[in-house]
Design a protein around this motif. Structure first.
Motif, mmCIF file in Angstrom:
data_model
loop_
_atom_site.group_PDB
_atom_site.id
_atom_site.type_symbol
_atom_site.label_atom_id
_atom_site.label_comp_id
_atom_site.label_asym_id
_atom_site.label_seq_id
_atom_site.Cartn_x
_atom_site.Cartn_y
_atom_site.Cartn_z
ATOM 1 N N THR A 115 0.826 -1.207 0.000
ATOM 2 C CA THR A 115 0.000 0.000 0.000
ATOM 3 C C THR A 115 0.859 1.255 0.000
ATOM 4 N N PHE A 119 1.594 3.810 -3.262
ATOM 5 C CA PHE A 119 1.247 5.227 -3.137
ATOM 6 C C PHE A 119 2.462 6.110 -3.435
ATOM 7 N N GLY B 220 -8.990 16.142 -8.734
ATOM 8 C CA GLY B 220 -7.741 15.390 -8.816
ATOM 9 C C GLY B 220 -7.018 15.665 -10.125
ATOM 10 N N GLY B 292 0.561 13.769 -3.876
ATOM 11 C CA GLY B 292 -0.090 12.997 -2.823
ATOM 12 C C GLY B 292 -1.568 13.330 -2.743
ATOM 13 N N LEU B 293 -1.877 14.628 -2.761
ATOM 14 C CA LEU B 293 -3.261 15.092 -2.690
ATOM 15 C C LEU B 293 -4.073 14.578 -3.877
ATOM 16 N N ARG B 295 -3.484 12.012 -5.798
ATOM 17 C CA ARG B 295 -3.672 10.561 -5.756
ATOM 18 C C ARG B 295 -4.756 10.170 -4.775
ATOM 19 N N LEU B 296 -4.771 10.841 -3.621
ATOM 20 C CA LEU B 296 -5.794 10.523 -2.622
ATOM 21 C C LEU B 296 -7.184 10.780 -3.201
ATOM 22 N N TRP B 299 -7.934 8.150 -5.894
ATOM 23 C CA TRP B 299 -8.148 6.849 -5.271
ATOM 24 C C TRP B 299 -9.550 6.748 -4.698
ATOM 25 N N ARG B 300 -9.957 7.813 -4.004
ATOM 26 C CA ARG B 300 -11.274 7.816 -3.374
ATOM 27 C C ARG B 300 -12.355 7.670 -4.434
#
Lengths: 297, 309
Positions: A115, A119, B220, B292-293, B295-296, B299-300
């Motif tokens: 995971t 990421f 995103g 990072g932001l 991707r989050l 992903w969601r």
């Protein structure tokens, strides 16, 4: 009762007002304008590279070393060799690690390492490549004080690694679970199942990822600029400054000499043919039924 | 036999986990090495590195504000031009071409090809084609008619923030439109059908049910495009002029975080080099945050739809 139903029905179509129709048409037109605006630059860039680059290309251009400004007969032979050398070194490093990490993302998807790493990998894909070049500069060039194809290859391997890991992971996840179960049910151990059945089925996706990564590395400039620098000769070993197509284009395009600028267009045409060739190969043959394998992701 | 089989599994798992750990190590290594490389600059200038506006290699004074400004301004221009166009392409392919999958795929491929063109070729094209074009047909007319506004003041020369922003817009369109396309394509058809059954027009379906459903995914895409604009190096370096400037004029030459590294790194040494590596460290953290932001958010979005499907 029957009459009521008929009247309700006949009222419905008139409820779309003229204004709503106009807005609808207007938005359709705007959307089409957006598509045209995006496609025009692509056609312009490709067209200009072909039109301005073609006159510069000859057998001599591809097989000779660079010359001084305004001295005819200069070529990009060492730059072509340099680019292939560095992409080759990068592939040797990034393919095993990237494919390995990709298999781990897919086959041990629930593991914590998987995971976090996948990421991080996604984040790494979007990293500015110049930062990767700086990193390699700090760890290799600063201590050894020597620009080299080796360092350039390492910098490019960090560009390729996340692309390969991601596409490998995504394509192996598409391999149906039933194939793994069937293999395990026959008593085949998991490692053999992964290496033979899963990779065997998903190998097209793997190959796509590697080709996309190679294409991307071939077109990179910034990491090489900081690590391999450039040279006007063939490098005698991989531990010497080495020319590349992209740095050649950068240096020649920003030079004040007309003859060099023409050569920059010629080198750009060679580079774009290599890159588009790789990309079209992927798109037309094996990439078509895969999702999530796009170059820029 | 019973003991041999698990061993093969363990060896494979360890090898593969090592590859996965290598990626984590690489990201950490990046942060550590860039910090070590820029330590002398960090200790010398401290936080003032981020707020001062002077960049004078001859006097050994280095502040990053002009480059932060240049990066923000060029990225803003790129997003303002690029995001609506990308959204338009995504809507065209996923909504208008729903029944013509082949044509949609072809168009998507063409736009994707824009992403395959190397940065340095955008730069080459920018220098010899886009700069004269923008200078003569956009900047000069704007300057002559609206020159009293500070945005359009100065000397339209071509090597400036505006050209860099336009080149960036062209370069981030493939990224943003591809992600937007994927996001719109996972919006369930029931959303559209419900809206149509209420008598909505095509645009109303897109505007009131498709776009709101895809909101976080589109955000995103926006952030990913922004991330690409922030980090883009070569094309910007070639067209922006590379003079550290903070100016409200779009026609002023400038520099960005990445362009100053590409342009000055080979001539640098000592504290100068350390300052350039610190700029790289800033880029690293910005990229980490933005990607990072993004991707989050993505992903969601995709995980949510997988659950529903």
């Amino acid at each position: 009762l029957r009459g009521v139903v008929v009247t309700t029905k006949s009222n419905l179509p008139t409820s779309i007002s003229l204004w709503r129709k106009i807005v609808n048409k207007l938005m359709t037109i705007l959307v089409i304008i957006a598509v045209v605006l995006a496609v025009i630059p692509l056609l312009l860039i490709l067209g200009d590279v072909f039109v301005r680059g073609a006159p510069a290309i000859s057998i001599g251009f591809l097989t000779h070393l660079p010359t001084a400004p305004n001295v005819p007969g200069g070529g990009i032979a060492n730059a072509i060799v340099g680019t292939f050398t560095m992409v080759g070194i990068a592939a040797l490093i990034s393919v095993p690690i990237g494919v390995g990490a990709g298999i781990f993302f897919s086959e041990w998807a629930t593991s914590k390492i998987s995971t976090v790493s996948s990421f991080m990998n996604d984040v790494l894909t979007g990293f500015p490549s110049i930062v990767l070049g700086l990193f390699v500069f700090v760890i290799i060039i600063l201590p050894t004080k020597q620009f080299s194809a080796f360092a350039g290859g390492i910098a490019l391997s960090f560009v390729m690694l996340p692309i390969i890991a991601r596409t490998t992971g995504e394509s192996l996840k598409l391999v149906p679970m039933t194939l793994r179960e069937a293999s395990m049910a026959l008593g085949i151990p998991r490692w053999k199942t992964v290496l033979r059945i899963v990779i065997g089925t998903g190998k097209n996706g793997l190959l796509t990822g590697i080709l996309l990564a190679v294409a991307r590395a071939t077109g990179e400039t910034a990491p090489i600029l900081l690590t391999a620098s450039t040279s006007i000769y063939f490098a005698k070993s991989i531990f010497q400054p080495t020319a590349s197509l992209t740095v050649f284009i950068y240096n020649y395009a920003t030079s004040p000499y007309a003859s060099w600028q023409t050569q920059a267009w010629g080198a750009a045409l060679v580079l774009i043919l290599i890159m588009l060739g790789l990309n079209l190969l992927v798109k037309l043959t094996i990439g078509r039924n895969l999702t999530g394998t796009r170059l820029e992701l | 036999l019973r003991f041999r089989l698990p061993r093969g599994d363990t060896i494979l798992k360890i090898l593969l986990a090592a590859a996965a750990l290598f990626i984590i190590g690489l990201v950490i290594g990046l942060a550590v090495e860039l910090y070590l490389g820029s330590a002398s600059s960090i200790f010398k200038f401290g936080p003032s590195f981020l707020v001062g506006s002077k960049w004078q290699p001859t006097n050994n004074v280095f502040n990053a504000l002009p480059f932060i400004y240049g990066t923000l301004l060029t990225s803003a221009i790129a997003i303002v031009i690029g995001f609506p166009i990308s959204l338009g392409i995504a809507i065209f392919i996923s909504e208008k071409l729903k029944s013509h999958q082949t044509f949609g795929y072809l168009l998507g491929t063409i736009v994707d090809l824009l992403a395959a063109v190397p940065s340095v070729i955008y730069g080459l094209w920018g220098v010899f084609v886009l700069i004269p074009l923008l200078r003569d047909y956009v900047e000069k007319p704007l300057h002559n008619s609206l020159g009293f506004i500070s945005l359009f003041s100065g000397h339209p020369f071509g090597y400036d923030f505006l050209t860099a922003g336009v080149i960036l817009a062209i370069m981030i369109i493939p990224t943003m439109s591809a992600v937007s396309r994927d996001v719109l394509s996972v919006v369930p058809n029931s959303q559209r059908e419900a809206m149509y059954s209420l008598g909505a027009t095509d645009w109303e379906v897109t505007q009131k049910s498709v776009l709101p459903y895809a909101k976080s995914g589109l955000f995103g895409a926006f952030i990913l495009g922004l991330g690409r604009a922030f980090g883009e190096t070569m094309a910007v370096t070639m067209v922006i002029g590379n003079i550290p400037t903070i100016s409200s004029s779009l026609f002023s030459p400038g520099a960005t975080l990445s362009s100053i590294i590409a342009n000055e790194f080979s001539e640098s040494s000592g504290i100068f080099q350390s300052a350039l590596i610190e700029i790289g460290l800033i880029l690293f953290f910005v990229a980490l945050l933005i990607n990072g932001l993004a991707r989050l958010l993505l992903w969601r979005m995709t995980r949510g739809t997988q659950v529903k499907a």
